[in-house]
Design a protein around this motif. Sequence first.
Motif, short mmCIF file in Angstrom:
data_model
loop_
_atom_site.label_atom_id
_atom_site.label_comp_id
_atom_site.label_asym_id
_atom_site.label_seq_id
_atom_site.Cartn_x
_atom_site.Cartn_y
_atom_site.Cartn_z
N LYS A 386 -79.53 3.80 -18.95
CA LYS A 386 -79.14 2.94 -20.14
C LYS A 386 -77.42 2.25 -20.05
O LYS A 386 -77.47 1.59 -19.55
N LEU A 387 -77.40 3.94 -20.49
CA LEU A 387 -75.36 3.52 -21.02
C LEU A 387 -74.45 3.04 -19.29
O LEU A 387 -74.01 1.81 -20.20
N HIS A 392 -71.85 -1.30 -17.10
CA HIS A 392 -71.40 -1.73 -15.67
C HIS A 392 -71.67 -3.56 -15.77
O HIS A 392 -70.80 -4.36 -15.23
N LYS A 393 -72.26 -4.13 -16.64
CA LYS A 393 -72.51 -5.62 -17.26
C LYS A 393 -71.07 -5.55 -17.56
O LYS A 393 -70.89 -6.90 -17.23
N GLU A 394 -70.61 -4.51 -18.13
CA GLU A 394 -69.25 -5.36 -18.55
C GLU A 394 -67.99 -4.85 -17.88
O GLU A 394 -67.03 -4.95 -18.18
N GLY A 395 -68.69 -4.10 -17.08
CA GLY A 395 -67.34 -4.17 -15.77
C GLY A 395 -66.77 -2.70 -16.10
O GLY A 395 -64.95 -2.65 -16.03
N LYS A 396 -67.16 -1.78 -17.24
CA LYS A 396 -66.66 -0.44 -16.93
C LYS A 396 -67.43 1.16 -16.31
O LYS A 396 -68.45 0.22 -16.79
N SER A 397 -66.86 1.58 -17.22
CA SER A 397 -67.59 2.51 -17.23
C SER A 397 -67.91 4.36 -17.47
O SER A 397 -66.96 3.94 -18.63
#
Length: 449
Positions: A386-387, A392-397
Amino acid sequence: MDNNTDKVFSKNLFSNFSSSISFDKRIYKEDIKLSIAYSKALKKIDILTSEEQKKIEEGLTLIHKEIESGKFKWRDDLEDIHMNIESRLHDLVGGIAGKIHTGKSRNDQVATSLRMYLKTRIDYIHKLIRNLEIEVVNKAELNFGIIMPSYTHLQKAQPVLLSHHLMAYFEMLERDISRFYECKNRMDQIILGSGAVAGSFYDIDREFLAKELDFSRVNKNSIDGVSDRDFILDLANCITTSMMHLTRLSEELILWSSEEFNYINLPDNVVTTSSMMPQKRNPDYPELIRGKFGRTLGNLVSIITMLKALPLSYNRDMQEDKEPIFDSIDTYISSMEVMIEIIKGSNFNKKVMMDSASGNILATDLADILTMKGVPFRESHITISKLTNELHKEGKSISDLSKSELSKALGEDIDIDNKKSINSRNIVAGTSENRVKEEIKTAKKILNI
């Protein structure tokens, strides 16, 4: 004096369709050595006198020199290596040359001389594999400490040591050596003395022949002996399996040398440019190794197809065993020699590899940390999944989060990085620094380096 070998074998056939001399002449050393040994065995049972045996051995030695110097004249009308040599021997020593075939058939002769030749090729292959292993281990030791992403499905998986990744190929090559050794052991029996099919009429000392020709044992069934080609099939399979390993390494070299990965710089002597695009550094040599696998696989299929449903014992179909196995040997040896050069001259881009070990590569470690704190692993797996989806939706990892941000997101104190990750895998076969050091040390002991 009439050449009786020519009388028997030089026929006005429709064409050279049945001739194998174009490819079986490569076993001339083994065939001559076999005939010299057999002449000694014939002397032991008084078929040849000492003087006759000496003349035959001298004649065969001269033929060897003629072949080595390129002066020997090969004849298609005599079909194969055996009759070409016997005919020439008749020219040199006269009618006593006809005695050399006493109790011997081309059936048991070729089955023996081919084994002799293939054993020497396996010995050379063993040296090549060892040389490639040395280069792999040297690179693993030289680049110790570089952390890179491992991959499953060509997707980043978990951080590992580059040395650990390289040593995976050492393990493959060790299995290859084991297979070739077992293959050589199975073929290491002398067939000479089996005759055409029923065994020899003459009391040939086969144990003497085995010792003379460096065989560890004598075959037990003449029918099987002259018709067995399992040893060729075994070798073709060993070569194909090891070539498959080379293609896996080649594929990674091709990918890793691309601009998208940029993990490795291949040496200049194994890359080419484009006829149009001047900037190109094409990994042609590893690509060719990858492509040549098809030849070895095709040769394996050719051999087993030829053998399928053959009735006992010898059939002329078996002449078709040599070209594919010779081609597989040549292809494999050249591929191994090239791969040794590639690994020896390649350099890894440390910073690129270390930087690439990022993104969500520590996701499994986070799940493991939660599990160690009492959360069932399947629940931990869902939490981290989930994290990563939300990030991913925020363009992060995960690697974009600070230690405090990660701890807050999971509600636990989190302290993990790539080095801690690899060293937590301290189990046998794991990627921890201690385990990989042991792996390299063990390999160096095997290789005596």
